[in-house]
Motif scaffolding. Structure first.
Motif, PDB file in Angstrom:
ATOM      1  N   VAL A  64      18.468 100.894  86.385  1.00  0.00           N
ATOM      2  CA  VAL A  64      17.142 101.092  86.994  1.00  0.00           C
ATOM      3  C   VAL A  64      16.104 100.234  86.243  1.00  0.00           C
ATOM      4  CG1 VAL A  64      15.309 102.726  87.565  1.00  0.00           C
ATOM      5  CG2 VAL A  64      17.716 103.421  87.750  1.00  0.00           C
ATOM      6  N   ALA A  65      15.939 100.510  84.962  1.00  0.00           N
ATOM      7  CA  ALA A  65      14.888  99.801  84.211  1.00  0.00           C
ATOM      8  C   ALA A  65      15.133  98.299  84.162  1.00  0.00           C
ATOM      9  CB  ALA A  65      14.800 100.370  82.795  1.00  0.00           C
ATOM     10  N   LEU A  66      16.370  97.909  83.860  1.00  0.00           N
ATOM     11  CA  LEU A  66      16.665  96.466  83.734  1.00  0.00           C
ATOM     12  C   LEU A  66      16.464  95.703  85.055  1.00  0.00           C
ATOM     13  CD1 LEU A  66      19.679  94.947  81.795  1.00  0.00           C
ATOM     14  CD2 LEU A  66      18.918  93.988  83.955  1.00  0.00           C
ATOM     15  N   PRO A  67      17.115  96.134  86.152  1.00  0.00           N
ATOM     16  CA  PRO A  67      16.905  95.352  87.387  1.00  0.00           C
ATOM     17  C   PRO A  67      15.475  95.402  87.908  1.00  0.00           C
ATOM     18  CG  PRO A  67      18.258  97.305  87.796  1.00  0.00           C
ATOM     19  CD  PRO A  67      18.136  97.187  86.325  1.00  0.00           C
ATOM     20  N   VAL A  68      14.805  96.554  87.732  1.00  0.00           N
ATOM     21  CA  VAL A  68      13.417  96.646  88.213  1.00  0.00           C
ATOM     22  C   VAL A  68      12.517  95.706  87.405  1.00  0.00           C
ATOM     23  CG1 VAL A  68      11.411  98.165  88.402  1.00  0.00           C
ATOM     24  CG2 VAL A  68      13.666  98.974  89.127  1.00  0.00           C
ATOM     25  N   GLN A  69      12.763  95.637  86.091  1.00  0.00           N
ATOM     26  CA  GLN A  69      11.952  94.752  85.249  1.00  0.00           C
ATOM     27  C   GLN A  69      12.012  93.308  85.753  1.00  0.00           C
ATOM     28  OE1 GLN A  69       9.887  95.437  82.912  1.00  0.00           O
ATOM     29  NE2 GLN A  69       9.647  93.632  81.630  1.00  0.00           N
ATOM     30  N   TYR A  70      13.195  92.840  86.086  1.00  0.00           N
ATOM     31  CA  TYR A  70      13.333  91.462  86.568  1.00  0.00           C
ATOM     32  C   TYR A  70      12.909  91.322  88.034  1.00  0.00           C
ATOM     33  CZ  TYR A  70      15.358  89.900  82.214  1.00  0.00           C
ATOM     34  OH  TYR A  70      15.529  89.566  80.888  1.00  0.00           O
ATOM     35  N   ALA A  71      13.071  92.389  88.812  1.00  0.00           N
ATOM     36  CA  ALA A  71      12.592  92.336  90.201  1.00  0.00           C
ATOM     37  C   ALA A  71      11.074  92.184  90.233  1.00  0.00           C
ATOM     38  CB  ALA A  71      13.024  93.600  90.945  1.00  0.00           C
ATOM     39  N   LEU A  72      10.404  92.816  89.278  1.00  0.00           N
ATOM     40  CA  LEU A  72       8.943  92.689  89.210  1.00  0.00           C
ATOM     41  C   LEU A  72       8.533  91.243  88.938  1.00  0.00           C
ATOM     42  CD1 LEU A  72       8.124  95.944  87.219  1.00  0.00           C
ATOM     43  CD2 LEU A  72       7.584  95.468  89.619  1.00  0.00           C
TER      44      LEU A  72
END
Length: 306
Positions: A97-105
């Motif tokens: 969750v945190a890792l992919p969302v960070q890069y999606a942002l």
């Protein structure tokens, strides 16, 4: 311009490869140092090609590359400490969750949430999830391990591709060169500190933390990397003296990053974070300087040049 710079890196690797092969041919049997040198050069070829493909394909390729590096580095980091079933939900939250969302942002260019997602929301949510699991044994150690993994392997490293978001007058469409500049100077500093330390190293900086880091290697590597960065001023939005100052800044901060991550290895009683990269160790062993240098370089560039 980027292709020419990548070509120059390829030329340096060709020279290094020839030197490595000559040293191996002259020593029979080859010494451990020569074997390690050739392993490092071979690995550099692979890393350079992967990095070149990523940056040439544009922002999407660069973001995907650093997201993958974050995943591999955090996997190495959290496995330094034994986890329990009570940690699984927090680990799933961190990795998926945190890792992919960070890069999606980054992909959607939402800088406001990108800058606070992990230091605010993940920082508070991870211990809450662990507390809800009901296991209190080593609670602080387990929580700190996951938070540190997210902060260094994901949050700090994601500032390298975040350079693509900077809006600098007269530099539109060339932000990829800033990523190249950051990675080249930091990695060159690492390599040249190693070389200078092998050739001239006498006085150790922190023997219990990293016996191979010497003052002679530090000064020689940082000075040479600063010279390389200064010579590349024309590929950046910086003037020559500004490029020198930025190079010096990230080389020194990168050194501190390597020292801190080495201290963690000594604490856990391991030599390397992993074995994925022959001659180098794990992914974190290769990017330990970058995770400290990337956010500092990003904010210095954003503050003074955007």
């Amino acid at each position: 311009m980027l292709l020419r710079l990548l070509g120059a890196v390829g030329a340096v690797l060709v020279v290094a490869t020839v030197i490595g092969r000559v040293l191996r041919a002259r020593s029979s049997p080859p010494s451990e140092t020569v074997v390690n040198l050739n392993q490092r050069i071979n690995a550099w070829w692979v890393m350079a090609v992967v990095f070149a493909v990523a940056v040439v394909t544009g922002p999407a390729g660069t973001i995907v590359l650093f997201a993958l590096l974050s995943f591999l580095a955090m996997r190495e980091f959290v496995t330094l400490v034994e986890s329990s079933r009570a940690d699984h939900r927090a680990l799933l939250l961190a990795f998926f969750v945190a890792l992919p969302v960070q890069y999606a942002l980054l992909a959607v260019q939402w800088y406001g949430l990108f800058s606070i997602l992990i230091p605010v929301y993940a920082f508070l949510l991870i211990p809450a999830v662990l507390a809800l699991a009901g296991e209190t044994t080593d609670f602080l150690r387990r929580t700190a391990t996951i938070q540190w993994g997210l902060a260094t392997c994901v949050y700090a490293l994601s500032y390298a591709p975040a350079l693509l978001l900077l809006d600098i007058d007269g530099f539109d469409g060339r932000q990829g060169l800033l990523v190249f500049f950051l990675v080249l100077v930091v990695q060159a500093s690492d390599v040249l500190q190693y070389v200078a330390g092998k050739l001239f190293g006498r006085h150790r900086i922190a023997p219990r933390v990293s016996p191979n880091k010497t003052w002679e290697g530090f000064v020689g590597g940082v000075a040479a990397a600063t010279g390389i960065g200064t010579a590349l001023w024309w590929a950046t939005p910086f003037s020559p003296w500004q490029a020198a100052a930025m190079s010096l800044l990230i080389a020194v901060v990168g050194f501190l990053g390597g020292l801190v991550m080495a201290a963690i290895k000594r604490d856990r009683g391991v030599k390397d974070y992993g074995e994925l990269i022959p001659g180098h160790g794990g992914v974190m062993d290769r990017i330990d300087s970058l995770v400290f240098a990337a956010p500092v370089f990003f904010h210095a560039t954003r503050f003074f040049f955007q």
